[in-house]
Design an enzyme around this catalytic site. Structure first.
Site, PDB file in Angstrom:
ATOM      1  N   GLU A   1       8.422  -0.548   6.153  1.00 42.05           N
ATOM      2  CA  GLU A   1       7.222  -0.324   7.039  1.00 42.05           C
ATOM      3  C   GLU A   1       6.152  -1.162   6.619  1.00 42.05           C
ATOM      4  OE1 GLU A   1       6.001   3.568   7.475  1.00 42.05           O
ATOM      5  OE2 GLU A   1       4.248   3.155   8.703  1.00 42.05           O
TER       6      GLU A   1
ATOM      7  N   ASP B   1      -5.764   5.461   9.686  1.00 39.44           N
ATOM      8  CA  ASP B   1      -5.629   5.164   8.309  1.00 39.44           C
ATOM      9  C   ASP B   1      -7.023   5.776   7.395  1.00 39.44           C
ATOM     10  OD1 ASP B   1      -3.064   3.872   8.116  1.00 39.44           O
ATOM     11  OD2 ASP B   1      -3.962   2.369   9.269  1.00 39.44           O
TER      12      ASP B   1
END
Ligand SMILES: Cc1ncc(COP(=O)(O)O)c(C=O)c1O
Lengths: 409, 276
Positions: free
Chosen positions: B65, B76
């Site tokens: 990924e 994030d």
């Protein structure tokens, strides 16, 4: 102007034309749906409206007054200039209107913790105020750069019992404060309401916030009719995310004789790389959950914005403004730091009113527009906030304070 | 937002046609399940990010990924924020992502998904982005801020190109939304283990197990759990009920602290979790 054959006042989202929508992590969809549903129910509940109106009357100080400013108006081509005084609201700006509405919704859905982003600190102060009033916990995210230039508001929030978290990620300004607030919300959505401070973000924020601030224009429209016997020729407001502007524009959207003018922060100049003139210089993209104009590079990376005014220093804008611009119903124009500061000083000296630097962008725009429209025109201005928080910035700008913020002898 | 929901009756390429789904199925046949490893493109440099991704595969990662650095990464945590910011400051451009995919694919045989926030794809052009990714040998996209109901253009483009599309499922998602994610994802469903952003966590939520069970009820066959995973024990635990385990921040931290060799060592250690 485009032909407007249907009402522009009934847009209910998620989309405004091709703008708006909801581009958000799946983790937040349930909370956004819950919020949208709670808001729909509240909207239909007379008790909710009564409670909000009572807070407006007894806490905010609504209705806010109109003040005509003839000495200032001489510099605006002799047009009649009338200010809508949101600066006189409790906490000092229009932000309190949205905050009280959302805080009531948060309470209805059982959330005990409010989080907010803030740029100038006005929205943070308003949120901290509502949290104190309703006995809720409050955390405010503020870009580290802004905590420095708006130190007084940081102190106000802390006195009101809020925790202020300086955001050190990204560019350390308002956009990063939004990112950080979304991150907090993802992790704490069970007990937390994210009280977003402008008409941006994912659905339902743009419509819900607009509905909570549109009282500004509803009052002002009637007050103008009472005072002058007619609608104004133009309505002006500064545009950061766009809440005070949509607040004053909304009641006039279907009055095609009324020109609507939003003034964006052009910083050092719209043709430099130091500005926040999103509609003037940006292009459509997705930022913070909705599709609208934004400042971005060719790769879709958000560009840093700049403005002397922390509250306008944002590279995005609410989707309803993007739509109003795209259909030609409202005009968006750039105002530089220097123009805004000169208008700031002019209002101080001619009328004894110290405006927020954000609002001074609308005043500077009004000076330009008055000269364009001439002495027969009447212009209604959104004076979105007062300048107490900006005295240090202005004092340095005009050289009446030294670098340490002490008075020059 | 149901008015924006894409018509899902159109033929969707089946799992058998997805290299990612096939890889995950094979890992479940031979071992406890698949190990999905995340690293951002361009960190600490474009070359080193390619080497690091190759090292992951050589040390037991089944599916890569690759994160596309973005200025406003709301999903994030601090570790990935710092790495992607460094990549952007190092001059990362979107086209570098295709270069990285191509170079990785020429060196190792593992499917490569790009994880990207939506605006960069939108600005590049959804069709053009998909075509360039497919030409580079990429397998598809993971879209953290694009849900099925907002993604009509991506659903159409991924059907045209046959690229995989990985949507997220969260503990707070309704059954109806889980069904949408299952029916429209290809490759796997990204099962968000906990309410929060990326970053290592000592304890994994029971929420992940519950969510996997709920996704199975909606017909989910290829389910990978991510967010907060950092040890071989956690991977082993997750693969007890899910088909894949996704590790991000822990690998990024190893790369930041110790370079390519260190991230390879950590991958080998974590891969132990797939053998139990
Ligand atoms: C006084 C004042 N006016 C305007 C703004 C800009 O926000 P908006 O465009 O949402 O009205 C702010 C934001 O902090 C503000 O404090």
């Amino acid at each position: 102007m485009t032909d407007i054959s249907h009402s522009l006042r009934e847009e209910a989202g998620p989309f405004f034309g091709e703008f708006g929508g909801r581009f958000m992590p799946e983790s937040l969809v349930a909370a956004l749906d819950e919020l949208a549903e709670a808001y729909q129910l509240a909207k239909l509940d007379p008790a909710f409206h009564e409670e909000l109106a009572a807070l407006g009357r007894t806490y905010t100080g609504r209705p806010s007054i109109l003040t005509e400013v003839p000495r200032f108006a001489r510099h605006a081509g002799g047009a009649r200039v009338i200010l809508k005084r949101e600066d006189l609201n409790h906490t000092g700006s229009h932000k309190i209107n949205n905050v009280l509405g959302q805080a009531l919704i948060a309470r209805r859905i059982g959330k005990s913790r409010l989080i907010a982003e803030t740029g100038a600190g006005q929205h943070g102060v308003a949120t901290a105020t509502a949290a104190a009033l309703f006995g809720m916990e409050c955390v405010v995210y503020m870009g580290e750069v802004d905590t420095e230039r708006q130190a007084l508001n940081v102190a106000r929030m802390r006195l009101l019992g809020a925790e202020v978290i300086p955001v050190k990620s990204g560019t350390r300004t308002l956009k990063d404060a939004l990112n950080e607030a979304f991150r907090d919300w993802v992790a704490n959505v069970e007990n937390t309401h994210y009280l977003l401070g402008t008409v941006a973000g994912p659905h339902p924020f743009p419509v819900m916030v607009r509905d909570f601030v549109k009282i500004i224009g509803e009052e002002a429209r009637q007050q103008m009719l009472d005072l002058t016997g007619a609608l104004p020729d133009a309505v002006t407001a500064c545009v950061g995310g766009g809440s005070n502007a949509i607040g004053i524009f909304h009641a006039f959207l279907d009055d095609t004789s009324v020109g609507l003018y939003g003034y964006e922060a052009a910083g050092l100049g719209a043709d430099t790389d130091k500005h926040a003139a999103t509609i003037t210089k940006g292009r459509p993209g997705v930022l913070h959950g909705s599709r609208s104009y934004m400042l971005q590079d060719a790769d879709g990376q958000t560009l840093d914005s700049h403005s002397i005014s922390a509250g306008l220093d944002y590279p995005g804008v609410g989707p309803e403004h993007a739509w109003l611009a795209s259909i030609g119903r409202a005009n968006y124009r750039p105002i530089t730091d220097e123009q805004a500061m000169q208008a700031f000083r002019l209002l101080c000296g001619t009328e004894g009113i110290i405006p927020a630097i954000e609002s001074a962008h609308a005043l500077a725009g009004t000076i330009e527009l008055g000269r364009e429209l001439g002495p027969d025109a009447t212009i209604l201005v959104s004076l979105s906030g007062r300048g107490d928080k900006d005295v240090e910035t202005a004092g340095r700008y005009f050289d009446v304070l030294d670098e340490q913020g002490n008075a020059k002898i | 937002m149901s008015d924006t929901i894409h018509d899902v009756t159109a033929a969707t390429p089946s799992a058998a046609e997805s290299p990612v789904a096939r890889t995950i199925a094979a890992a479940n046949a031979g071992r406890a399940g698949a190990f999905v490893g995340y690293l951002p493109v361009g960190f600490p440099s474009l070359d080193a990010s390619v080497d690091a991704a190759v090292a992951l595969v050589e040390n037991g990662v089944d599916v890569l990924e690759l994160g596309l650095p973005y200025s406003d990464p709301v999903m994030d945590g601090p570790v990935i924020q710092a790495a992607t910011l460094a990549s952007l400051q190092g001059g990362f451009r979107l086209a570098d992502a295709f270069t990285a995919v191509e170079r990785i694919r020429s060196r190792v045989d593992a499917p490569v998904l790009l994880m990207t926030y939506w605006n960069p794809v939108l600005q590049y052009g959804v069709d053009r982005f998909a075509d360039d990714l497919a030409s580079a040998g990429g397998a598809g996209l993971i879209t953290p801020d694009l849900t099925v109901d907002s993604g009509a253009d991506w659903l159409a483009t991924s059907d045209r190109t046959g690229l995989d599309r990985v949507f997220l499922a969260a503990p707070t998602s309704t059954d109806e939304r889980l069904r949408l994610a299952v029916e429209n994802s290809r490759g796997f469903v990204y099962t968000v283990s906990t309410m929060g952003i990326t970053g290592a966590r000592a304890d994994l939520d029971a929420a992940a197990r519950t969510l996997v069970a709920r996704l199975r009820e909606q017909g989910g066959e290829s389910l990978a759990v991510g967010i907060g995973i950092s040890t071989a024990d956690q991977i082993a635990e997750i693969l007890g009920y899910a088909d894949g385990a996704i590790v991000g921040s822990a690998l990024v931290k190893a790369l930041a602290d110790g370079g390519v060799a260190a991230v390879g060592r950590l991958a080998a250690e974590l891969a132990e979790g797939t053998h139990r």
